[in-house]
Design a protein around this motif. Structure first.
Motif, mmCIF file in Angstrom:
data_model
loop_
_atom_site.group_PDB
_atom_site.id
_atom_site.type_symbol
_atom_site.label_atom_id
_atom_site.label_comp_id
_atom_site.label_asym_id
_atom_site.label_seq_id
_atom_site.Cartn_x
_atom_site.Cartn_y
_atom_site.Cartn_z
ATOM 1 N N VAL A 56 31.116 87.371 -128.623
ATOM 2 C CA VAL A 56 32.010 87.240 -127.460
ATOM 3 C C VAL A 56 31.555 86.083 -126.577
ATOM 4 O O VAL A 56 32.359 85.234 -126.165
ATOM 5 C CB VAL A 56 32.033 88.543 -126.632
ATOM 6 C CG1 VAL A 56 32.845 88.347 -125.346
ATOM 7 C CG2 VAL A 56 32.612 89.694 -127.440
ATOM 8 N N LEU A 57 30.264 86.028 -126.286
ATOM 9 C CA LEU A 57 29.715 84.979 -125.423
ATOM 10 C C LEU A 57 29.882 83.608 -126.053
ATOM 11 O O LEU A 57 30.242 82.639 -125.372
ATOM 12 C CB LEU A 57 28.234 85.260 -125.145
ATOM 13 C CG LEU A 57 27.515 84.267 -124.218
ATOM 14 C CD1 LEU A 57 28.170 84.258 -122.845
ATOM 15 C CD2 LEU A 57 26.033 84.610 -124.107
ATOM 16 N N GLN A 58 29.642 83.516 -127.362
ATOM 17 C CA GLN A 58 29.770 82.227 -128.041
ATOM 18 C C GLN A 58 31.210 81.729 -128.012
ATOM 19 O O GLN A 58 31.467 80.550 -127.723
ATOM 20 C CB GLN A 58 29.277 82.346 -129.481
ATOM 21 C CG GLN A 58 29.137 81.002 -130.193
ATOM 22 C CD GLN A 58 28.582 81.148 -131.582
ATOM 23 O OE1 GLN A 58 29.167 81.814 -132.426
ATOM 24 N NE2 GLN A 58 27.441 80.504 -131.844
ATOM 25 N N LEU A 59 32.151 82.621 -128.297
ATOM 26 C CA LEU A 59 33.566 82.244 -128.259
ATOM 27 C C LEU A 59 33.979 81.807 -126.855
ATOM 28 O O LEU A 59 34.658 80.782 -126.685
ATOM 29 C CB LEU A 59 34.430 83.419 -128.718
ATOM 30 C CG LEU A 59 35.948 83.219 -128.624
ATOM 31 C CD1 LEU A 59 36.390 82.090 -129.528
ATOM 32 C CD2 LEU A 59 36.683 84.500 -128.985
ATOM 33 N N PHE A 60 33.557 82.582 -125.852
ATOM 34 C CA PHE A 60 33.888 82.243 -124.465
ATOM 35 C C PHE A 60 33.361 80.859 -124.101
ATOM 36 O O PHE A 60 34.072 80.034 -123.513
ATOM 37 C CB PHE A 60 33.309 83.297 -123.518
ATOM 38 C CG PHE A 60 33.411 82.925 -122.062
ATOM 39 C CD1 PHE A 60 34.629 82.997 -121.393
ATOM 40 C CD2 PHE A 60 32.293 82.491 -121.360
ATOM 41 C CE1 PHE A 60 34.732 82.642 -120.050
ATOM 42 C CE2 PHE A 60 32.383 82.131 -120.024
ATOM 43 C CZ PHE A 60 33.600 82.209 -119.364
ATOM 44 N N CYS A 61 32.108 80.569 -124.453
ATOM 45 C CA CYS A 61 31.489 79.284 -124.113
ATOM 46 C C CYS A 61 32.174 78.122 -124.817
ATOM 47 O O CYS A 61 32.425 77.073 -124.209
ATOM 48 C CB CYS A 61 29.998 79.295 -124.457
ATOM 49 S SG CYS A 61 29.008 80.351 -123.391
ATOM 50 N N VAL A 62 32.487 78.297 -126.103
ATOM 51 C CA VAL A 62 33.126 77.216 -126.863
ATOM 52 C C VAL A 62 34.496 76.881 -126.277
ATOM 53 O O VAL A 62 34.823 75.701 -126.080
ATOM 54 C CB VAL A 62 33.253 77.604 -128.355
ATOM 55 C CG1 VAL A 62 34.160 76.620 -129.095
ATOM 56 C CG2 VAL A 62 31.883 77.632 -129.016
ATOM 57 N N VAL A 63 35.292 77.905 -125.957
ATOM 58 C CA VAL A 63 36.631 77.660 -125.402
ATOM 59 C C VAL A 63 36.523 77.086 -123.993
ATOM 60 O O VAL A 63 37.237 76.136 -123.633
ATOM 61 C CB VAL A 63 37.466 78.958 -125.401
ATOM 62 C CG1 VAL A 63 38.814 78.731 -124.726
ATOM 63 C CG2 VAL A 63 37.671 79.461 -126.822
ATOM 64 N N LEU A 64 35.646 77.651 -123.164
ATOM 65 C CA LEU A 64 35.451 77.140 -121.801
ATOM 66 C C LEU A 64 35.067 75.669 -121.820
ATOM 67 O O LEU A 64 35.654 74.847 -121.100
ATOM 68 C CB LEU A 64 34.352 77.954 -121.095
ATOM 69 C CG LEU A 64 34.016 77.593 -119.643
ATOM 70 C CD1 LEU A 64 33.464 78.810 -118.914
ATOM 71 C CD2 LEU A 64 32.991 76.475 -119.539
ATOM 72 N N LEU A 65 34.091 75.317 -122.643
ATOM 73 C CA LEU A 65 33.582 73.946 -122.664
ATOM 74 C C LEU A 65 34.585 72.986 -123.293
ATOM 75 O O LEU A 65 34.730 71.852 -122.832
ATOM 76 C CB LEU A 65 32.252 73.908 -123.416
ATOM 77 C CG LEU A 65 31.119 74.689 -122.723
ATOM 78 C CD1 LEU A 65 29.963 74.937 -123.674
ATOM 79 C CD2 LEU A 65 30.637 73.952 -121.485
ATOM 80 N N SER A 66 35.303 73.445 -124.327
ATOM 81 C CA SER A 66 36.328 72.596 -124.942
ATOM 82 C C SER A 66 37.469 72.331 -123.959
ATOM 83 O O SER A 66 37.951 71.196 -123.842
ATOM 84 C CB SER A 66 36.872 73.256 -126.212
ATOM 85 O OG SER A 66 35.852 73.433 -127.167
ATOM 86 N N GLY A 67 37.890 73.384 -123.254
ATOM 87 C CA GLY A 67 38.942 73.214 -122.248
ATOM 88 C C GLY A 67 38.515 72.311 -121.114
ATOM 89 O O GLY A 67 39.290 71.463 -120.645
ATOM 90 N N SER A 68 37.267 72.454 -120.675
ATOM 91 C CA SER A 68 36.735 71.595 -119.609
ATOM 92 C C SER A 68 36.649 70.150 -120.070
ATOM 93 O O SER A 68 36.928 69.223 -119.303
ATOM 94 C CB SER A 68 35.356 72.090 -119.168
ATOM 95 O OG SER A 68 35.423 73.410 -118.674
ATOM 96 N N GLU A 69 36.257 69.950 -121.336
ATOM 97 C CA GLU A 69 36.139 68.583 -121.863
ATOM 98 C C GLU A 69 37.494 67.885 -121.884
ATOM 99 O O GLU A 69 37.586 66.701 -121.543
ATOM 100 C CB GLU A 69 35.529 68.610 -123.267
ATOM 101 C CG GLU A 69 35.429 67.249 -123.908
ATOM 102 C CD GLU A 69 34.243 67.089 -124.832
ATOM 103 O OE1 GLU A 69 34.244 66.139 -125.625
ATOM 104 O OE2 GLU A 69 33.293 67.895 -124.760
#
Length: 322
Positions: free
Chosen positions: A96-109
């Motif tokens: 869950v944490l890994q998915l959240f971080c990947v989407v958060l960071l990709s969206g921010s990028e």
């Protein structure tokens, strides 16, 4: 089913079952991770320490490097650790944490890349108004919006994905927890929630792409009016790499999330996920910063200062011995 899901462990797909190739994978991914870490940390430090690099452009580049550093740290260390220990497990909460971080960071990028295109548009098309338009407050607002959008997408995607029921196989056909790979494991018959999340993500990415394209249409129109070839080539060399990176990042992300879900794992899925999660954090510093004369000058200045202090330290030790 929900109580069972919380106790579940997932297993991530390895790149190979051969121990020799697994060691090679560990070495290659470790080198990529170390290079990306070093590149992005250098840019962050230089843009913080050197006063000449406190312009809006380097403000965005500093945050892009921080996002890239976090994005590659969200995926590669776990894959490297699993290869070293010859294991493939990841806990449910870890997934869950890994998915959240990947989407958060990709969206921010994506948001930061859009802000960077706007910054280049103002710098080239409205140079006389640049300092007034791209004030510190505006830069902070653009950065805050990018992080907030990424955070909202992260919450939507992770909550939407893990609200589904998982049964049967727990083998994720991916080297990290990603939405398309997790959907293959779900036994839920309807994906209404995650479909809405994907639609929101597509609208966000598409709107960013439209803003970037419009900015570059104006930029190229202005650049073509510049009489001297040297200035034209300088402007194109600054803008074209940014446009290529944005297009590749959005294209591979679109392929990963919009491609129909299939039951069989494919090399294309693995290649696409590596491209949008590993390649940008490694290549962005080279494309954006390490080619910059200002960055090279700041790096040379710091290295010469370190060398000077090192030589002074050695001289002091020699004098003490005498």
């Amino acid at each position: 089913m929900m109580n069972q899901t919380l106790l579940m462990e997932f297993s991530l797909m390895g790149f190979t079952e051969s121990q020799m190739l697994l060691r090679l994978h560990t070495v290659v991914f470790s080198l990529i991770y170390l290079v990306a870490m070093m590149e992005n940390l250098i840019i962050i430090l230089l843009t913080v320490l050197d006063q000449r690099l406190h312009s809006p452009m380097y403000f965005f580049l500093r945050h892009l490097s921080f996002v890239d550093l976090c994005l590659i740290s969200a995926t590669l260390p776990k894959s490297i650790f699993n290869s070293i220990t010859f294991s493939d497990f990841i806990s449910f909460l870890g997934c869950v944490l890994q998915l959240f971080c990947v989407v958060l960071l990709s969206g921010s990028e994506i948001g930061i890349l859009t802000a960077m295109s706007y910054d280049r548009y103002i710098a080239i098309c409205h140079l006389l108004h640049y300092e007034g338009v791209m004030s510190k407050g505006v830069c902070v607002q653009l950065m805050t919006i990018s992080w907030l959008n990424g955070g909202v997408l992260g919450i939507l995607y992770s909550s939407g994905t893990f609200s589904l029921n998982f049964c049967g196989s727990t083998k994720i056909h991916q080297f990290f927890c990603d939405v398309p790979a997790l959907l293959k494991l779900s036994c839920s018959k309807e994906y209404a929630t995650i479909n809405v999340c994907v639609a929101i993500g597509v609208c966000y990415a598409f709107s960013c792409l439209v803003c970037i394209v419009i900015s570059y249409v104006y930029i190229f129109t202005t650049v073509l009016k510049i009489p001297t070839r040297q200035k034209q080539s300088r402007a194109f060399s600054t803008c074209l790499p940014h446009l290529i990176v944005v297009s590749a990042f959005l294209l591979t992300g679109a392929i990963a999330y919009l491609k129909p879900v299939s039951d069989e794992p494919s090399l294309l899925d693995l290649f696409v996920s590596v491209f949008y999660s590993v390649v940008p954090p490694t290549l962005n510093p080279v494309i954006y910063c390490l080619r910059s004369k200002d960055i090279k000058s700041a790096l040379g200045k710091i290295l010469s200062k370190v060398k000077k202090e090192w030589n002074n330290g050695k001289m002091t030790k020699v004098e003490v011995r005498k």
